[in-house]
Scaffold this motif. Structure first.
Motif, PDB file in Angstrom:
ATOM      1  N   TYR A 291       0.935  -1.033  -0.412  1.00  0.00           N
ATOM      2  CA  TYR A 291       0.013  -0.117   0.458  1.00  0.00           C
ATOM      3  C   TYR A 291       0.482   1.364  -0.261  1.00  0.00           C
ATOM      4  CZ  TYR A 291      -3.251   3.318   1.713  1.00  0.00           C
ATOM      5  OH  TYR A 291      -4.718   3.888   1.581  1.00  0.00           O
TER       6      TYR A 291
ATOM      7  N   TYR B 270     -11.635  -1.229   0.669  1.00  0.00           N
ATOM      8  CA  TYR B 270     -10.697  -0.738   0.306  1.00  0.00           C
ATOM      9  C   TYR B 270      -9.213  -1.005   0.594  1.00  0.00           C
ATOM     10  CZ  TYR B 270      -6.895   1.443  -3.530  1.00  0.00           C
ATOM     11  OH  TYR B 270      -6.824   2.178  -4.160  1.00  0.00           O
TER      12      TYR B 270
ATOM     13  N   ALA C 151       0.606   4.274  -4.115  1.00  0.00           N
ATOM     14  CA  ALA C 151       0.158   5.901  -4.789  1.00  0.00           C
ATOM     15  C   ALA C 151      -0.863   5.498  -5.569  1.00  0.00           C
ATOM     16  CB  ALA C 151       0.392   7.125  -4.018  1.00  0.00           C
TER      17      ALA C 151
ATOM     18  N   TRP D  39      -9.889  12.731  -0.233  1.00  0.00           N
ATOM     19  CA  TRP D  39      -8.203  12.402  -0.785  1.00  0.00           C
ATOM     20  C   TRP D  39      -7.501  11.665   0.450  1.00  0.00           C
ATOM     21  CZ3 TRP D  39      -7.487  13.115  -6.435  1.00  0.00           C
ATOM     22  CH2 TRP D  39      -8.792  13.449  -7.448  1.00  0.00           C
ATOM     23  N   ASP D  40      -7.710  12.621   0.657  1.00  0.00           N
ATOM     24  CA  ASP D  40      -6.203  12.393   1.962  1.00  0.00           C
ATOM     25  C   ASP D  40      -6.767  11.235   2.988  1.00  0.00           C
ATOM     26  OD1 ASP D  40      -4.434  13.634   0.598  1.00  0.00           O
ATOM     27  OD2 ASP D  40      -4.250  15.424   1.895  1.00  0.00           O
TER      28      ASP D  40
ATOM     29  N   HIS E 269      -1.032   8.499   3.918  1.00  0.00           N
ATOM     30  CA  HIS E 269      -0.860   7.027   4.635  1.00  0.00           C
ATOM     31  C   HIS E 269      -0.527   7.254   6.582  1.00  0.00           C
ATOM     32  CE1 HIS E 269       3.085   5.970   4.674  1.00  0.00           C
ATOM     33  NE2 HIS E 269       3.607   5.221   3.383  1.00  0.00           N
TER      34      HIS E 269
ATOM     35  N   ASN F  21      -6.571  -3.633  -2.151  1.00  0.00           N
ATOM     36  CA  ASN F  21      -5.164  -3.267  -1.545  1.00  0.00           C
ATOM     37  C   ASN F  21      -4.338  -4.844  -1.946  1.00  0.00           C
ATOM     38  OD1 ASN F  21      -3.150  -2.064  -1.234  1.00  0.00           O
ATOM     39  ND2 ASN F  21      -3.357  -3.259   0.611  1.00  0.00           N
TER      40      ASN F  21
ATOM     41  N   ASP G 235       0.005  11.261   0.064  1.00  0.00           N
ATOM     42  CA  ASP G 235      -0.024  10.476   0.241  1.00  0.00           C
ATOM     43  C   ASP G 235       0.002   9.435   2.077  1.00  0.00           C
ATOM     44  OD1 ASP G 235       0.987   7.642   0.241  1.00  0.00           O
ATOM     45  OD2 ASP G 235       2.956   8.040  -0.314  1.00  0.00           O
TER      46      ASP G 235
ATOM     47  N   MET H  31      -4.246   4.430  -5.554  1.00  0.00           N
ATOM     48  CA  MET H  31      -5.357   4.436  -5.581  1.00  0.00           C
ATOM     49  C   MET H  31      -6.344   5.906  -5.818  1.00  0.00           C
ATOM     50  SD  MET H  31      -5.806   5.106  -1.139  1.00  0.00           S
ATOM     51  CE  MET H  31      -6.995   5.102  -0.481  1.00  0.00           C
TER      52      MET H  31
ATOM     53  N   SER I  91      -5.434   3.105   4.895  1.00  0.00           N
ATOM     54  CA  SER I  91      -3.821   2.250   5.914  1.00  0.00           C
ATOM     55  C   SER I  91      -4.547   2.296   7.086  1.00  0.00           C
ATOM     56  CB  SER I  91      -2.792   3.476   6.065  1.00  0.00           C
ATOM     57  OG  SER I  91      -2.720   4.773   6.702  1.00  0.00           O
TER      58      SER I  91
ATOM     59  N   LYS J 211      -9.638   9.793   2.875  1.00  0.00           N
ATOM     60  CA  LYS J 211      -9.126   8.277   2.741  1.00  0.00           C
ATOM     61  C   LYS J 211      -8.043   7.815   2.691  1.00  0.00           C
ATOM     62  CE  LYS J 211     -13.527   8.971   0.008  1.00  0.00           C
ATOM     63  NZ  LYS J 211     -14.790   8.559  -0.938  1.00  0.00           N
ATOM     64  N   ARG J 212      -7.158   8.343   2.545  1.00  0.00           N
ATOM     65  CA  ARG J 212      -5.861   7.095   2.220  1.00  0.00           C
ATOM     66  C   ARG J 212      -5.255   6.725   3.450  1.00  0.00           C
ATOM     67  NH1 ARG J 212      -2.296   4.053  -0.556  1.00  0.00           N
ATOM     68  NH2 ARG J 212       0.193   4.977  -0.525  1.00  0.00           N
TER      69      ARG J 212
END
Length: 466
Positions: free
Chosen positions: A74, A441, A78, A133-134, A102, A445, A100, A81, A141, A136-137
């Protein structure tokens, strides 16, 4: 796409209305859903297209690191995703994104005033984009970290919801604050460690982490990465992870590369403020080496440069790292800067409350016969990195809250905190939705990880451990 700024002279009520209106485009509960797009690109194709621009002999190390675990995969994926998020509906409420975000990209860092703060660290993919988006990232993680620790479904859900709740609640506080107060806000490590509600065990662990971070400075890196050879200080080889120029290329080619890197350093100095440029001028270059860094970055061109000041015990270690196009660019548009290194530096300065005094950028010609952009920073400066594999559910939930709150502060500096807060609301609909998304997600992954493992087994790609 640019970070969301309030319309000229818009009132707080108008900004809040804009945030609530975004719910009609993407209901908060709608974020729970993740179904791969019917035309989802081949994940291995995306990874291979990245590898095509990297140092060929280092690419197998990248794949080897990604195959160590689904979470390590993961960290290096990046771009996958970004492709998934870029094809899905979004709120249209933008902020400067890490790209990114995470959990291991949140850590203890040193401020120029020599205080420890908690902040985001990695900005290679930074660009303006939809704030979620951040989030969700980060959420995915945390779910993956919980799976690696064999947490139950409920425990993982509680960890993710803690992060998103902290983001939502702090964004709401920022929505009521003056602009300069938002800009000056920071997360002091000492303040966290002294909170009365923390248990004695957690306070002691925080103290140990801060003490350890303070030892991870340029002097520690100097002692670890260099040695005296024939009376002169040199970077110690550790191939393929660290390869001095003298071991990398023969005489004439080495001399050409050294000249190029010296030009890089000279040009980079122009990106610094005058007083920091003066400070850099107090040092002289004594050695250079290629370095393998991270997981997703493996194979990009990265150099460490050893400089000395007063004497051999007065070091400065700089890292010059190649900056390519952000993985977000195909979905939000290209950077507004003509130098990708400057894009990274600008994004970092916008999102971080404190910054490395030597952070800058440059463009050079001649490395591998191409024009390349770089950004430069100190190699180590009081960095404390989380170890999620040592955390129980309560500890990971606490760390998740720190990450979520930190991300909200970073987004509030560039985005419209009032609009984002109005979209999120005061209930937990968004929190619950992202807990579901994170699990969905994490499943995707795992499928992508299995595909890479199969490609290594069949010989489509070569993976080696370092």
């Amino acid at each position: 796409m640019t970070a969301t700024q309030p319309a000229p002279h818009a009132t707080p009520a108008e900004r809040a209305a804009r945030g609530r209106a975004a719910r009609s485009r993407v209901p908060r509960s709608g974020h729970a859903r993740f179904v791969p797009d019917a035309e989802r690109p081949d994940p291995l194709g995306i990874l291979e297209s990245q590898s095509a621009t990297r140092v060929p002999e280092l690419v197998p190390i990248r794949y080897g690191r990604m195959l160590e675990s689904p979470f390590r995969f993961y960290r290096g994926a990046a771009a996958l995703m970004a492709a998934d998020l870029g094809r899905a509906p979004h709120t249209g409420l933008t902020a400067q994104l890490c790209g990114d975000a995470h959990l291991l990209n949140f850590r203890l860092l040193a401020s120029p005033e020599r205080r420890l703060v908690f902040d985001i660290n990695d900005f290679d993919e930074t660009l303006p984009g939809p704030f979620e988006w951040d989030v969700k990232r980060l959420a995915a993680s945390l779910a993956l970290a919980g799976r690696a620790n064999d947490f139950t479904d409920g425990q993982r859900g509680a960890v993710v919801q803690a992060a998103v709740q902290a983001y939502r609640e702090r964004m709401r506080r920022f929505s009521t604050m003056r602009t300069l107060d938002i800009w000056y806000a920071r997360d002091e490590a000492e303040d966290f460690a002294r909170q009365e509600q923390l248990s004695k065990t957690i306070r002691e662990r925080a103290d140990r982490a801060m003490a350890k971070a303070r030892t991870r400075d340029h002097l520690q890196a100097f002692a670890k990465l260099t040695r005296v050879v024939d009376g002169e200080r040199r970077i110690a080889p550790d191939p393929p992870l660290i390869t001095p120029l003298g071991d990398l290329l023969p005489g004439a080619e080495r001399a050409d590369l050294e000249r190029t890197l010296r030009l890089l350093l000279e040009g980079y100095a122009a990106s610094l403020s005058s007083e920091r440029r003066h400070l850099l001028g107090r040092y002289r270059v004594v050695d250079m080496a290629r370095k393998v860094v991270g997981v997703g970055s493996v194979g990009t061109r990265c150099w460490i440069i050893l400089l000395l000041g007063r004497d051999d015990e007065d070091p400065l270690l700089l890292q010059a790292k190649e900056a390519g196009e952000s993985v977000l660019a195909p979905y939000v548009g290209p950077s507004g800067y003509d130098n990708e290194g400057r894009r990274v530096v600008a994004g970092q300065r916008l999102m971080q409350t404190v910054g490395d005094i030597f952070l800058g950028w440059e463009h050079v010609t001649g490395i591998d016969d191409r024009e390349r952009d770089f950004y430069v920073r100190q190699l180590h400066d009081w960095k404390g990195i989380a170890q999620p594999d040592t955390m129980d559910p309560d500890m990971l939930r606490l760390f998740a809250r720190l990450c979520g709150a930190c991300l909200a502060r970073a987004h509030a500096r560039s985005g419209d905190a009032i609009a984002i807060s109005a979209y999120l609301g005061t209930g937990d609909a968004f929190d619950k939705a992202l807990a579901e998304f994170a699990e969905a997600y994490a499943d995707q992954n795992q499928r992508d990880y299995d595909s890479l493992a199969e490609a290594a087994r069949t010989g489509r790609i070569t993976a080696v451990t370092d």
